[in-house]
Design a protein around this motif. Structure first.
Motif: not given
Length: 832
Positions: A427, A429, A476, A648
């Motif tokens: 992911l 961020y 998320m 986030f």
């Protein structure tokens, strides 16, 4: 300047709406009852349904006699599974997480076998609700019992009894994410082999019930070959598509309306058996029908949440630098796969590393069938489970290393200057500052003073001990980028749609595909539009929840409403301004490039005293007497927003907990949290969302658990036994915010609906353990009832509760031997 200010070029002023703590427009009608819930609806000739439900968890249906039901006063018809077998289809599962996933199918009404208590076996249609309910007792149905499968570990063992005897096992799927294989991290096995310290735990996420305030209710009205369904649902657009696919009713012949809905928490993110049954029966009879569940039906048959066994291993060096993380889950699917049942634990896979810089990570999950009600989305949906595991195991690692748990976190979290940061789970961020949020939370809590008090109590042997729990988290949300969801085999996209209609009188109608059930859309969307278009807040009306009015949308869940739905509204407003600019340039006899737009007014640059307001332009274009050639006489606009990334939000939550060592009674002394949810449109709504989330997260830690007996009966089927806390059971919350705008949407918002629920549970459990760990307690299974806490204190370890025993996720209960540090799972007091 906020992201919206930068985008529109507006300057902050006293009349600015974004950031204003406005009371919600919708509250007056909701609080006073001047609205229409689904169950309030009365249609001419409407009939009422009651469902005959299985009293056993697993059995073959051997005999069905409903003749006495047909003779009962007021009864019009009764339908059994065999009556509807040819047309009922199977309830949809929209998330096949692996190509090999096994889906046994889910009939809305059982035909020849039942697989959980409460499954529908007959439907009674009567002239009144009481007549239908009275006739339920007259149904004569015989069952041949089958073995009941309840324990997940036993269910996946060799030779286990099967929930579905036409399947080869009770495992629906095996999902794996290996960062080493995916190229986002190094080899996990090697990382653990090279580590100085390995700590392993077996943690339990107990089964929970969403327990929304308004029970589920459905009304269906047939009109020729057209049907209108009113349902207390979070997902009218998705329900319309899925119901059409299940029943064969053409989608354009089906209208779905979600009127005001009294809460959902994911529990109404579902295509329910009763919704399909109402459609089928309305079609059969040609008359409107209504079904509203009782509270016991809701607790027994609406989908549940969580219910996982988590085997977690963490590796580090002697200085506390993290080296690797391994997670293996057994996730209880219940008897069937509902709309997104298999995807909930798989979604959490990406959040187990949390805010930490792990170089190696591996996640495995087995979805397991049992003879219980299916699980599905519940507030946070996979992310609370992940946050609980990582924040609990970080505390356990700190104990093994003799480090302060906060210092261990600081040593390993992503620093503010490292954003954007791609995690070991892949992911990206986008923004954040964990240090600042933590520092503010420490000050709110009075951390140093409480630590000093804790030390005094320990030294004096006080009966009531004090502990401090920490949870530093991210999640998320803003579900989500359609392409990403597609790569995860999710059955829909993540876009959202909105339209803005400028009325001749200058009023504004906003049509949104995001469907509220308590979030405050009507207020927040009005604030967004008021600032974007420069119109009064009171002049904006928000329309939602009706597929005939809002024809496109993907509804409300996953903290996506503002991030995705609100962004669609803002994009539509931008298009309105762009269209209006052409009209204004024509009427002001100026070039479009020479026009400024501020506070709802177009003016020629250099002559701010003259100009045209956008509401004036709405009237002018309605009259259409004078407008440029080559354009349509309208400034209405619509937009669809599909984000390129999740958002986030993050925060630090701290809990100070008092534990009475003689009675096991626990009490939250103080709770402080600082969240970063990006741009805050309405602080009052944000505060309310945080408070509500905290209440549910704390409830998991201290109060709530759905419990089945050995025969598969839900023993917590009323609010007498299923403990939902009241405001009196919760402490005062000290809250704060940091603000780092999300770069992936035009508002800069990150989402707030699930934050409190995600972060609070491990903070509370860590606090309780911190209070009594010096007494030999290593774990306590949630909820932390006085009995469980007392047993842990007086028996040592984890109180002898099998469900919390330490274990190694990759080889059972073993000693994790390290260079100088070892933790023997058997010493944790667990009974494996």
């Amino acid at each position: 300047m906020t992201a919206v200010e930068e985008r529109t070029g507006t300057t902050p002023g006293p009349e600015k709406e974004i950031g204003k703590a406005r009371r919600r427009k919708e509250d007056a009608r909701l609080i006073t009852g001047k609205t229409t819930w689904t169950d309030n609806m009365v249609l001419p000739g409407m009939l009422h349904l009651a469902v005959v439900r299985s009293p056993v968890a697993h059995a073959r249906i051997t005999h069905v006699d409903v003749s006495a039901v047909r003779e009962a006063p007021g009864v019009i018809a009764v339908f059994t599974g065999s009556d509807l077998a040819e047309e009922q289809g199977s309830l949809p599962c929209a998330w096949p997480v692996t190509p090999e996933m096994v889906n046994p199918g889910h009939p809305s009404i059982a035909v020849d076998q039942v697989n959980h208590v409460g499954e529908a076996v007959a439907v009674i249609v009567a002239r009144s609700k009481t007549a239908a309910q009275d006739a339920v007792e007259l149904a004569d149905i015989d069952y041949e019992p089958l073995p009941v499968v309840l324990d997940m570990e036993e269910a996946v063992a060799d030779g286990a009894d099967l929930v579905h005897d036409h399947l080869e096992s009770n495992t629906s799927y095996h999902f794996v994410f290996d960062a080493g294989e995916m190229g986002t991290g190094s080899d996990t096995d090697q990382a653990f082999a090279d580590a100085d310290v390995v700590v392993s735990r077996r943690l339990i996420q107990q089964r929970l019930i969403p327990a929304f305030m308004e029970p589920r209710s459905v009304v269906v009205q047939p009109q020729g070959d057209n049907y209108t369904m009113w349902s207390a649902t979070q997902i009218p657009h998705i329900l319309r598509v899925m119901a059409a696919m299940v029943t064969g009713i053409p989608e354009h012949k089906l209208r779905v309306v979600a009127p005001d809905v009294g809460g959902g928490f994911g529990g109404k993110l579902q295509v329910n058996p009763e919704e399909i049954l109402c459609l089928l029966i309305a079609r059969r009879l040609g008359k409107p029908v209504k079904w509203t569940e009782t509270r016991s039906e809701s607790l027994m048959t609406a989908h549940h949440g969580r219910d996982q066994i988590q085997y977690v291993d963490i590796a580090a060096d002697r200085e506390g630098n993290l080296k690797g993380l391994r997670v293996r889950l057994l996730a209880d699917m219940g008897a069937y796969l509902r709309l997104i049942t298999p995807g909930v634990p798989a979604l959490g896979a990406f959040m187990y590393p949390g805010i930490y810089k792990f170089p190696a990570y591996r996640f495995e999950c087995d979805g397991v069938f049992t003879n219980k009600v299916p699980t599905d989305a519940y507030r946070g949906a996979g992310r609370p489970e992940a946050t609980f595991a990582i924040e609990r195991i970080m505390d356990e690692l700190a104990v093994e290393l003799g480090m302060d748990p906060l210092e261990l976190r600081r040593k390993n979290w992503i620093n503010a200057d490292e954003f954007p940061f791609t995690t070991v789970a892949g992911l990206a961020y986008d923004s954040g500052d964990y240090e600042t949020a933590t520092q503010q939370a420490l000050e709110l809590l009075g951390y140093d003073e409480l630590r000093a008090e804790q030390q005094r109590r320990r030294e004096s042997g006080d009966r009531v001990q004090l502990g401090i729990g920490i949870s530093t988290f991210t999640e998320m949300c803003g579900l989500a980028p359609s392409r990403v969801l597609g790569s995860l085999s999710f059955g829909a996209g993540g876009w959202e749609h909105a339209a803005i209609r400028m009325l001749p009188t200058g009023k504004v109608e906003v049509v949104t595909g995001s469907t509220p059930h308590g979030q405050g859309h009507e207020t927040a969307w009005s604030q967004l539009v008021a600032d974007s278009l420069g119109v009064p807040f009171e002049d904006v009306e928000v329309l939602h929840g009706d597929t005939a009015i809002s024809s496109r949308g993907l509804d409300t869940y996953g903290s996506r409403s503002l991030v995705v739905g609100g962004s669609a509204v803002v994009k539509a407003a931008d298009k309105v301004i762009a269209k209006a600019r052409k009209i204004a340039a024509h009427l002001l006899e100026a070039s479009e490039d020479d026009l400024d737009f501020e506070a709802g007014k177009f003016s020629v640059r250099g002559t701010p005293g003259t100009g045209l307001g956008i509401q004036e332009i709405a009237l002018a274009i309605f009259a259409a007497h004078n407008y440029p050639e080559g354009i349509e006489p309208s400034i209405d606009a619509e937009a669809t927003f599909d984000p390129e990334n999740f958002s986030f939000p993050h925060g630090t939550h701290l809990c100070a907990m008092e534990v009475d060592t003689e009675t096991g009674f626990v009490k939250i002394r103080k709770y402080a949290c600082v969240d970063d949810v990006g741009t805050i449109v309405n602080p009052l709504i944000v505060e309310g969302q945080v408070h509500g989330g905290l209440a549910q997260g704390i409830a998991q830690a201290l109060y709530e658990e759905a419990v089945y007996d050995a025969d598969g009966n839900l023993t917590t089927g009323t609010f007498v036994d299923y403990l939902v806390p009241s405001a009196n059971d919760l402490p005062h919350f000290d809250t704060g915010n940091t603000v780092h705008s999300a770069p992936g949407n035009p508002i800069g918002a990150k989402g707030v609906g699930e934050a409190g629920c995600i972060a609070s549970t491990p903070a509370v459990v860590n606090a309780a353990l911190d209070a009594v760990r010096h007494l030999g307690v290593t774990d306590i299974r949630m909820p932390l009832t006085p009995e469980r806490v007392w047993r842990a204190i007086h028996r040592g370890g984890d109180g002898g509760d099998r469900a919390t025993a330490g274990s190694n996720a990759y080889g059972g209960a073993q000693t994790e031997t390290t260079a100088g540090v070892s933790t023997d799972a058997s010493s944790l007091g667990g009974d494996r």
